[in-house]
Scaffold this motif. Structure first.
Motif, short mmCIF file in Angstrom:
data_model
loop_
_atom_site.label_atom_id
_atom_site.label_comp_id
_atom_site.label_asym_id
_atom_site.label_seq_id
_atom_site.Cartn_x
_atom_site.Cartn_y
_atom_site.Cartn_z
N GLU A 19 0.83 -1.21 0.00
CA GLU A 19 0.00 0.00 0.00
C GLU A 19 0.86 1.26 0.00
OE1 GLU A 19 -3.05 -0.08 2.99
OE2 GLU A 19 -3.79 -2.03 2.31
N SER A 20 1.96 1.23 0.70
CA SER A 20 2.87 2.37 0.72
C SER A 20 3.45 2.65 -0.67
CB SER A 20 4.00 2.12 1.73
OG SER A 20 4.94 3.17 1.70
N ILE A 21 3.83 1.61 -1.37
CA ILE A 21 4.37 1.78 -2.72
C ILE A 21 3.30 2.33 -3.66
CG2 ILE A 21 5.27 0.54 -4.74
CD1 ILE A 21 6.66 -1.36 -2.66
N VAL A 22 2.09 1.81 -3.56
CA VAL A 22 0.99 2.30 -4.40
C VAL A 22 0.71 3.78 -4.12
CG1 VAL A 22 -1.48 2.05 -4.88
CG2 VAL A 22 -0.03 0.02 -4.73
N ASP A 23 0.74 4.16 -2.84
CA ASP A 23 0.55 5.57 -2.47
C ASP A 23 1.63 6.46 -3.08
OD1 ASP A 23 -1.75 5.15 -0.98
OD2 ASP A 23 -0.68 5.02 0.93
N GLN A 24 2.85 5.99 -3.13
CA GLN A 24 3.95 6.74 -3.75
C GLN A 24 3.77 6.83 -5.26
OE1 GLN A 24 7.97 5.45 -2.60
NE2 GLN A 24 6.98 4.32 -0.94
N PHE A 25 3.34 5.72 -5.85
CA PHE A 25 3.24 5.64 -7.30
C PHE A 25 2.13 6.49 -7.88
CE2 PHE A 25 1.32 3.29 -10.96
CZ PHE A 25 2.30 3.62 -11.89
N ALA A 26 0.97 6.51 -7.25
CA ALA A 26 -0.22 7.15 -7.82
C ALA A 26 0.03 8.58 -8.31
CB ALA A 26 -1.38 7.10 -6.84
N PRO A 27 0.61 9.48 -7.51
CA PRO A 27 0.81 10.85 -8.01
C PRO A 27 1.95 10.97 -9.02
CG PRO A 27 1.62 10.68 -5.76
CD PRO A 27 0.96 9.37 -6.10
N LEU A 28 2.90 10.06 -8.98
CA LEU A 28 4.07 10.13 -9.86
C LEU A 28 3.82 9.51 -11.23
CD1 LEU A 28 6.85 9.12 -7.32
CD2 LEU A 28 6.23 11.43 -8.06
N GLY A 29 3.01 8.45 -11.26
CA GLY A 29 2.70 7.76 -12.50
C GLY A 29 1.35 8.21 -13.03
N PRO A 30 0.27 7.52 -12.61
CA PRO A 30 -1.06 7.83 -13.14
C PRO A 30 -1.47 9.29 -12.98
CG PRO A 30 -1.12 5.84 -11.82
CD PRO A 30 0.25 6.42 -11.66
N GLY A 31 -1.07 9.91 -11.90
CA GLY A 31 -1.43 11.31 -11.67
C GLY A 31 -0.83 12.28 -12.67
N GLN A 32 0.19 11.85 -13.39
CA GLN A 32 0.87 12.69 -14.38
C GLN A 32 0.55 12.31 -15.82
OE1 GLN A 32 2.92 15.30 -13.39
NE2 GLN A 32 2.21 14.77 -11.34
N GLU A 33 -0.20 11.25 -16.01
CA GLU A 33 -0.43 10.68 -17.34
C GLU A 33 -1.78 11.12 -17.90
OE1 GLU A 33 1.95 6.69 -15.86
OE2 GLU A 33 -0.22 6.60 -16.19
N THR A 34 -1.76 11.85 -19.00
CA THR A 34 -3.02 12.32 -19.57
C THR A 34 -3.89 11.18 -20.09
OG1 THR A 34 -1.97 12.69 -21.71
CG2 THR A 34 -2.07 14.57 -20.20
N GLY A 35 -3.29 10.09 -20.51
CA GLY A 35 -4.05 8.96 -21.05
C GLY A 35 -4.58 8.01 -20.00
N THR A 36 -4.16 8.19 -18.74
CA THR A 36 -4.71 7.39 -17.65
C THR A 36 -5.95 8.09 -17.14
OG1 THR A 36 -2.53 6.51 -17.04
CG2 THR A 36 -4.26 6.35 -15.38
N LEU A 37 -7.10 7.51 -17.40
CA LEU A 37 -8.37 8.15 -17.06
C LEU A 37 -8.77 7.92 -15.60
CD1 LEU A 37 -10.26 7.18 -20.33
CD2 LEU A 37 -8.93 9.26 -19.85
N SER A 38 -8.43 6.76 -15.07
CA SER A 38 -8.64 6.50 -13.64
C SER A 38 -7.69 5.39 -13.19
CB SER A 38 -10.09 6.12 -13.34
OG SER A 38 -10.38 4.83 -13.80
N PHE A 39 -7.30 5.50 -11.94
CA PHE A 39 -6.40 4.52 -11.33
C PHE A 39 -6.91 4.31 -9.91
CE2 PHE A 39 -2.61 3.64 -8.71
CZ PHE A 39 -2.10 2.53 -9.37
N ARG A 40 -7.49 3.14 -9.67
CA ARG A 40 -8.07 2.85 -8.36
C ARG A 40 -7.51 1.54 -7.85
NH1 ARG A 40 -13.02 4.87 -11.19
NH2 ARG A 40 -13.37 6.92 -10.28
N VAL A 41 -7.16 1.56 -6.57
CA VAL A 41 -6.64 0.36 -5.92
C VAL A 41 -7.49 0.13 -4.67
CG1 VAL A 41 -4.64 -0.77 -4.90
CG2 VAL A 41 -4.32 0.84 -6.80
#
Length: 98
Positions: A19-41
């Protein structure tokens, strides 16, 4: 739209680390990607050491950009992958949306 669903079984005792890794990843990966419409865990409170990823992408190219990003390679393909027992990648097609 491309929908990806990943049920993921984690190694015993690795829920908090995953969960800690996912929390780190979300704003750096999906949060920056215009083609990622939603990312839910999701976590299942009745099932330890398990996560469910549900992700929506504009198209295959957006998914390829997502999985090719530096953040993905470092955090998901790198650190997170070491915590996984097994996962399944399931493609879905949207039927109904409100």
């Amino acid at each position: 739209m491309l929908t990806k669903v990943f049920p993921i079984n984690l190694k015993p005792g690795k829920q908090a680390a995953a969960e800690s890794i996912v929390d780190q990843f979300a704003p750096l990966g999906p949060g920056q990607e215009t083609g990622t419409l939603s990312f839910r865990v999701y976590r299942d409170p009745a099932k330890p050491d398990y996560l469910l990823f549900v992700e929506h992408f504009a198209d295959q190219a957006a998914y390829d950009a997502h999985t090719g990003s530096a953040a993905y390679r470092k955090l998901i393909a790198g650190q997170f992958a070491d915590l996984i027992v097994e996962f399944v990648e399931i493609d879905h097609e949207l039927l109904v949306s409100l």
